[in-house]
Design a protein around this motif. Structure first.
Motif, short mmCIF file in Angstrom:
data_model
loop_
_atom_site.label_atom_id
_atom_site.label_comp_id
_atom_site.label_asym_id
_atom_site.label_seq_id
_atom_site.Cartn_x
_atom_site.Cartn_y
_atom_site.Cartn_z
N GLU A 118 39.78 47.36 17.37
CA GLU A 118 39.91 45.97 16.91
C GLU A 118 38.55 45.36 16.55
O GLU A 118 38.48 44.16 16.24
CB GLU A 118 40.58 45.13 18.01
CG GLU A 118 42.01 45.51 18.31
CD GLU A 118 42.96 45.19 17.17
OE1 GLU A 118 42.66 44.25 16.40
OE2 GLU A 118 43.98 45.89 17.04
N LYS A 119 37.50 46.20 16.62
CA LYS A 119 36.15 45.74 16.33
C LYS A 119 35.75 44.55 17.22
O LYS A 119 35.20 43.54 16.77
CB LYS A 119 36.00 45.38 14.85
CG LYS A 119 36.17 46.56 13.91
CD LYS A 119 36.02 46.14 12.47
CE LYS A 119 36.00 47.36 11.54
NZ LYS A 119 37.19 48.22 11.69
N ALA A 120 36.06 44.70 18.49
CA ALA A 120 35.74 43.65 19.47
C ALA A 120 35.04 44.30 20.65
O ALA A 120 35.16 45.50 20.89
CB ALA A 120 37.01 42.94 19.92
N ARG A 121 34.33 43.49 21.43
CA ARG A 121 33.61 44.01 22.60
C ARG A 121 33.60 42.97 23.71
O ARG A 121 33.32 41.79 23.47
CB ARG A 121 32.17 44.36 22.22
CG ARG A 121 31.37 45.03 23.35
CD ARG A 121 29.93 45.30 22.91
NE ARG A 121 29.20 44.07 22.71
CZ ARG A 121 28.61 43.38 23.68
NH1 ARG A 121 28.69 43.80 24.94
NH2 ARG A 121 27.94 42.27 23.42
N LEU A 122 33.94 43.42 24.92
CA LEU A 122 33.87 42.55 26.09
C LEU A 122 32.59 42.85 26.87
O LEU A 122 32.16 44.00 26.92
CB LEU A 122 35.07 42.79 27.01
CG LEU A 122 36.33 41.97 26.76
CD1 LEU A 122 37.46 42.48 27.65
CD2 LEU A 122 36.09 40.49 27.03
N ASN A 123 32.02 41.84 27.47
CA ASN A 123 30.84 42.05 28.31
C ASN A 123 31.17 42.93 29.51
O ASN A 123 30.44 43.86 29.84
CB ASN A 123 30.28 40.70 28.79
CG ASN A 123 29.61 39.94 27.67
OD1 ASN A 123 28.81 40.48 26.93
ND2 ASN A 123 29.97 38.66 27.52
N LEU A 124 32.29 42.62 30.17
CA LEU A 124 32.67 43.38 31.35
C LEU A 124 34.18 43.28 31.55
O LEU A 124 34.74 42.18 31.55
CB LEU A 124 31.95 42.83 32.59
CG LEU A 124 32.11 43.60 33.91
CD1 LEU A 124 31.69 45.06 33.76
CD2 LEU A 124 31.27 42.92 35.00
N PHE A 125 34.83 44.44 31.68
CA PHE A 125 36.27 44.50 31.95
C PHE A 125 36.49 45.40 33.16
O PHE A 125 36.03 46.53 33.19
CB PHE A 125 37.02 45.06 30.73
CG PHE A 125 38.50 45.25 30.98
CD1 PHE A 125 39.33 44.16 31.16
CD2 PHE A 125 39.05 46.53 31.01
CE1 PHE A 125 40.70 44.34 31.38
CE2 PHE A 125 40.41 46.71 31.23
CZ PHE A 125 41.24 45.61 31.41
N ARG A 126 37.19 44.87 34.17
CA ARG A 126 37.41 45.63 35.40
C ARG A 126 38.90 45.59 35.76
O ARG A 126 39.55 44.56 35.63
CB ARG A 126 36.58 45.04 36.53
CG ARG A 126 36.72 45.75 37.87
CD ARG A 126 36.10 47.13 37.85
NE ARG A 126 34.69 47.10 37.60
CZ ARG A 126 33.75 46.91 38.55
NH1 ARG A 126 34.11 46.75 39.80
NH2 ARG A 126 32.48 46.90 38.23
N VAL A 127 39.40 46.72 36.24
CA VAL A 127 40.80 46.82 36.67
C VAL A 127 40.84 47.07 38.17
O VAL A 127 40.15 47.94 38.68
CB VAL A 127 41.54 47.95 35.93
CG1 VAL A 127 42.97 48.10 36.46
CG2 VAL A 127 41.56 47.69 34.43
N GLU A 128 41.65 46.29 38.88
CA GLU A 128 41.87 46.45 40.31
C GLU A 128 43.38 46.50 40.56
O GLU A 128 44.17 46.24 39.66
CB GLU A 128 41.25 45.27 41.10
CG GLU A 128 39.75 45.16 40.98
CD GLU A 128 39.00 46.21 41.79
OE1 GLU A 128 39.65 46.87 42.64
OE2 GLU A 128 37.78 46.36 41.59
N SER A 129 43.78 46.79 41.78
CA SER A 129 45.21 46.83 42.09
C SER A 129 45.76 45.42 42.23
O SER A 129 45.03 44.48 42.56
CB SER A 129 45.45 47.61 43.39
OG SER A 129 45.07 46.84 44.51
N ASP A 130 47.06 45.27 41.98
CA ASP A 130 47.69 43.97 42.12
C ASP A 130 47.65 43.48 43.57
O ASP A 130 47.51 42.29 43.83
CB ASP A 130 49.13 44.00 41.60
CG ASP A 130 49.97 45.10 42.24
OD1 ASP A 130 49.41 45.99 42.93
OD2 ASP A 130 51.20 45.09 42.03
N ALA A 131 47.74 44.42 44.51
CA ALA A 131 47.69 44.04 45.93
C ALA A 131 46.32 43.48 46.29
O ALA A 131 46.20 42.54 47.09
CB ALA A 131 48.02 45.24 46.80
N ARG A 132 45.29 44.06 45.72
CA ARG A 132 43.92 43.64 46.04
C ARG A 132 43.66 42.20 45.59
O ARG A 132 43.06 41.42 46.33
CB ARG A 132 42.93 44.61 45.37
CG ARG A 132 41.49 44.44 45.79
CD ARG A 132 41.25 44.89 47.22
NE ARG A 132 39.84 44.66 47.57
CZ ARG A 132 39.36 43.49 47.98
NH1 ARG A 132 40.15 42.46 48.12
NH2 ARG A 132 38.08 43.37 48.28
#
Length: 307
Positions: free
Chosen positions: A96-110
């Motif tokens: 999509e020619k886009a960039r995020l500074n920071l993307f993080r995935v964690e668990s829904d429980a967390r």
């Protein structure tokens, strides 16, 4: 201005919050399901991208102006699975020619744990389709009880209650068990009134076993003996989760929040569990969650940014 996006990715909807660095909510929006283990990485990436875009359009900013996006979602309990989605979303952004500074995935429980106690020590008991418990002690260590899934665990969950209800029905159909109101309610709601139909629904039509839990609860509320026994046994299982977590977090008073429909809604199941906690675990205090899981994602994002 700086922006943080916290996202709670669920199996039916996705809840997105935009806040500033102090945690003030600036915008809230919702999207479709984002369980990547069910929906797939590409469709979930599209859902996330559309949500983020709606936020940037709201504030007339660029995606690069967002400091961090943190997503908590089902299926991300193992770091390797979380990284699959992180990498998959990065590839999607590249297309999509886009960039995020920071993307993080964690668990829904967390994120639910962080939200429930605003980052302070506490424990959450999740009992929905499945069951698991997470706790955070005074040293910020995270502890887990249960979560072994339907084959090895999920005690006290909607799945287990539903399964035991269907076992009772199958025994009645077969003449091996006593009559139960669960059978009548199952016929009324799902048109299942014979062994043949029950077997077909379970083994060919992928019947949702957890959907029977409300029927078992209803039967117990109408004094059905079989249903009452299931309620008694499964609340004992959740009580064991709680007492085990209590030992792990080693707090004089353990604060506990319930998450999941069958224990957050008022019914004989949640009432029985609360009564047992009061009688047997007097040093456990049940309280409402202070914040949503999406806000928990924001709080975790702030921890990562060290603000």
């Amino acid at each position: 201005m700086s922006y943080i996006i916290g996202i709670d990715g669920g199996g039916t909807k996705t809840h997105c919050l935009v806040t500033d660095f102090t945690g003030n909510i600036l915008h809230e929006c919702f999207g479709g399901p984002s369980n990547f283990l069910v929906q797939g990485i590409e469709p979930v990436s599209s859902t996330l991208f559309n949500l983020i875009n709606s936020c940037t359009e709201k504030f007339k900013i660029h995606i690069e102006d967002i400091d961090i996006v943190l997503l908590g979602t089902t299926g991300a309990g193992r770091r390797t699975d979380a990284e699959r989605l992180e990498l998959g979303f990065a590839d999607y952004l590249t297309k999509e020619k886009a960039r995020l500074n920071l993307f993080r995935v964690e668990s829904d429980a967390r994120i639910a744990l962080e939200g429930a106690f605003s980052g302070k020590p506490g424990s959450i008991l999740i009992a929905g389709t499945g069951s698991i418990m997470f706790g955070k002690d005074a040293q910020d260590n995270i502890h887990r009880v249960g979560g072994f899934g339907r084959y090895l665990g999920d005690e006290g969950s909607g799945y287990m209650i539903g399964k035991k209800g269907l076992v009772a029905v199958s025994k009645e159909f077969d003449g091996r068990g006593q009559k139960t109101l669960i059978s009548e309610l199952l016929k009324e709601k799902f048109k299942i009134d014979s062994s043949e139909i029950l077997i077909t629904e379970i083994y060919k039509n992928n019947f949702d076993i957890a959907s029977v839990a409300p029927i078992v609860i209803e039967a117990a509320e109408k004094n059905d003996e079989i249903a009452a026994k299931i309620i008694e046994d499964e609340t004992d299982e959740l009580l064991l989760h709680i007492s085990t977590m209590q030992k792990k977090v080693n707090e004089k008073i353990m604060h506990l929040a319930f998450i999941g429909g069958i224990i957050t809604h008022k019914n004989i199941y949640s009432d029985t569990l609360r009564k047992k906690i009061g009688e047997k675990l007097s040093d456990v205090i049940v309280k409402d969650a202070e914040n949503s899981p999406a806000m928990g994602a924001v709080l975790m994002a702030k921890q990562i940014l060290k603000i």
